[in-house]
Scaffold this motif. Structure first.
Motif, PDB file in Angstrom:
ATOM      1  N   THR A   6       0.850  -1.187   0.000  1.00 31.69           N
ATOM      2  CA  THR A   6       0.000   0.000   0.000  1.00 31.69           C
ATOM      3  C   THR A   6       0.883   1.234   0.000  1.00 31.69           C
ATOM      4  OG1 THR A   6      -1.615  -1.194   1.322  1.00 31.69           O
ATOM      5  CG2 THR A   6      -1.828   1.177   1.277  1.00 31.69           C
ATOM      6  N   PRO A   7       0.530   2.256  -0.794  1.00 33.36           N
ATOM      7  CA  PRO A   7       1.335   3.482  -0.783  1.00 33.36           C
ATOM      8  C   PRO A   7       1.369   4.087   0.619  1.00 33.36           C
ATOM      9  CG  PRO A   7      -0.370   3.587  -2.474  1.00 33.36           C
ATOM     10  CD  PRO A   7      -0.611   2.342  -1.684  1.00 33.36           C
ATOM     11  N   GLY A   8       2.508   4.629   0.987  1.00 30.62           N
ATOM     12  CA  GLY A   8       2.655   5.239   2.300  1.00 30.62           C
ATOM     13  C   GLY A   8       1.902   6.546   2.415  1.00 30.62           C
ATOM     14  N   ILE A   9       1.621   6.922   3.623  1.00 32.15           N
ATOM     15  CA  ILE A   9       0.958   8.187   3.931  1.00 32.15           C
ATOM     16  C   ILE A   9       1.970   9.042   4.689  1.00 32.15           C
ATOM     17  CG2 ILE A   9      -0.871   9.280   5.270  1.00 32.15           C
ATOM     18  CD1 ILE A   9      -2.523   6.738   4.851  1.00 32.15           C
ATOM     19  N   ILE A  10       2.109  10.285   4.270  1.00 32.06           N
ATOM     20  CA  ILE A  10       2.995  11.198   4.980  1.00 32.06           C
ATOM     21  C   ILE A  10       2.239  11.709   6.197  1.00 32.06           C
ATOM     22  CG2 ILE A  10       4.264  13.368   4.855  1.00 32.06           C
ATOM     23  CD1 ILE A  10       4.505  12.853   1.814  1.00 32.06           C
ATOM     24  N   ALA A  11       2.796  11.471   7.383  1.00 32.17           N
ATOM     25  CA  ALA A  11       2.111  11.873   8.609  1.00 32.17           C
ATOM     26  C   ALA A  11       3.122  12.126   9.714  1.00 32.17           C
ATOM     27  CB  ALA A  11       1.129  10.789   9.036  1.00 32.17           C
ATOM     28  N   TRP A  12       2.721  12.949  10.657  1.00 26.88           N
ATOM     29  CA  TRP A  12       3.521  13.237  11.838  1.00 26.88           C
ATOM     30  C   TRP A  12       2.625  13.047  13.048  1.00 26.88           C
ATOM     31  CZ3 TRP A  12       3.107  16.042   7.469  1.00 26.88           C
ATOM     32  CH2 TRP A  12       4.267  16.241   6.725  1.00 26.88           C
ATOM     33  N   THR A  13       3.166  12.556  14.119  1.00 21.20           N
ATOM     34  CA  THR A  13       2.442  12.476  15.381  1.00 21.20           C
ATOM     35  C   THR A  13       3.144  13.390  16.363  1.00 21.20           C
ATOM     36  OG1 THR A  13       1.785  10.191  14.977  1.00 21.20           O
ATOM     37  CG2 THR A  13       1.662  10.972  17.247  1.00 21.20           C
ATOM     38  N   ALA A  44      -0.635  14.494   5.831  1.00 25.75           N
ATOM     39  CA  ALA A  44      -0.597  15.237   4.573  1.00 25.75           C
ATOM     40  C   ALA A  44      -1.822  14.895   3.740  1.00 25.75           C
ATOM     41  CB  ALA A  44       0.678  14.914   3.800  1.00 25.75           C
ATOM     42  N   ALA A  45      -2.410  15.920   3.125  1.00 22.91           N
ATOM     43  CA  ALA A  45      -3.580  15.735   2.271  1.00 22.91           C
ATOM     44  C   ALA A  45      -3.363  16.525   0.987  1.00 22.91           C
ATOM     45  CB  ALA A  45      -4.843  16.218   2.981  1.00 22.91           C
ATOM     46  N   PRO A  46      -3.598  15.881  -0.155  1.00 21.20           N
ATOM     47  CA  PRO A  46      -3.386  16.577  -1.423  1.00 21.20           C
ATOM     48  C   PRO A  46      -4.380  17.723  -1.587  1.00 21.20           C
ATOM     49  CG  PRO A  46      -3.981  14.259  -1.764  1.00 21.20           C
ATOM     50  CD  PRO A  46      -4.035  14.533  -0.310  1.00 21.20           C
ATOM     51  N   PRO A  47      -4.055  18.752  -2.351  1.00 18.48           N
ATOM     52  CA  PRO A  47      -2.805  18.926  -3.066  1.00 18.48           C
ATOM     53  C   PRO A  47      -1.696  19.491  -2.186  1.00 18.48           C
ATOM     54  CG  PRO A  47      -4.271  20.697  -3.687  1.00 18.48           C
ATOM     55  CD  PRO A  47      -5.026  19.802  -2.722  1.00 18.48           C
ATOM     56  N   ASN A  48      -1.976  20.445  -1.324  1.00 20.42           N
ATOM     57  CA  ASN A  48      -0.919  21.006  -0.466  1.00 20.42           C
ATOM     58  C   ASN A  48      -1.444  21.281   0.935  1.00 20.42           C
ATOM     59  OD1 ASN A  48       1.246  21.108  -2.333  1.00 20.42           O
ATOM     60  ND2 ASN A  48       0.256  22.844  -3.328  1.00 20.42           N
ATOM     61  N   GLY A  49      -2.284  20.410   1.429  1.00 26.12           N
ATOM     62  CA  GLY A  49      -2.885  20.645   2.729  1.00 26.12           C
ATOM     63  C   GLY A  49      -2.539  19.563   3.719  1.00 26.12           C
ATOM     64  N   SER A  50      -3.264  19.565   4.814  1.00 26.61           N
ATOM     65  CA  SER A  50      -3.079  18.538   5.835  1.00 26.61           C
ATOM     66  C   SER A  50      -4.364  18.407   6.638  1.00 26.61           C
ATOM     67  CB  SER A  50      -1.912  18.878   6.749  1.00 26.61           C
ATOM     68  OG  SER A  50      -2.165  20.088   7.421  1.00 26.61           O
ATOM     69  N   GLU A  51      -4.473  17.284   7.320  1.00 25.85           N
ATOM     70  CA  GLU A  51      -5.583  17.024   8.225  1.00 25.85           C
ATOM     71  C   GLU A  51      -5.011  16.865   9.623  1.00 25.85           C
ATOM     72  OE1 GLU A  51      -8.932  16.662   7.619  1.00 25.85           O
ATOM     73  OE2 GLU A  51      -8.647  17.160   5.505  1.00 25.85           O
TER      74      GLU A  51
END
Length: 86
Positions: A6-13, A44-51
């Motif tokens: 599965t493609p990775g998700i860019i995330a920070w905790t 990270a949420a496309p195009p240049n945002g985040s949740e």
């Protein structure tokens, strides 16, 4: 995730806490050691945002600690709101 195909998700905790608040919580419920310190996930949420994702602390603590859980959740929500404003 890549190992599962599965493609990775860019995330920070983000993990943060207060020794005084943690001691107060652990004094009332030792099981909280597995749920504290407080956490926010920034994904990270496309195009240049985040949740920003957080868990209501009532879902982690005994019902009789509702007032304390609400106080912790309020801190998380205030931090998330402050980040969204920047």
């Amino acid at each position: 995730m890549a190992a599962a195909g599965t493609p990775g998700i860019i995330a920070w905790t983000l993990v943060f806490g207060s020794p005084a608040a943690g001691a107060k919580l652990l004094g009332r419920e030792l099981a909280a050691a597995s749920t504290s310190p407080l956490r926010l996930a920034v994904i990270a949420a496309p195009p240049n945002g985040s949740e920003i994702v957080l868990r209501d602390m009532r879902s982690l603590l005994d019902p009789d600690l509702g007032e304390l859980a609400d106080a912790f959740t309020a801190v998380l929500r205030q931090l998330a709101a402050a980040v969204r404003e920047t």
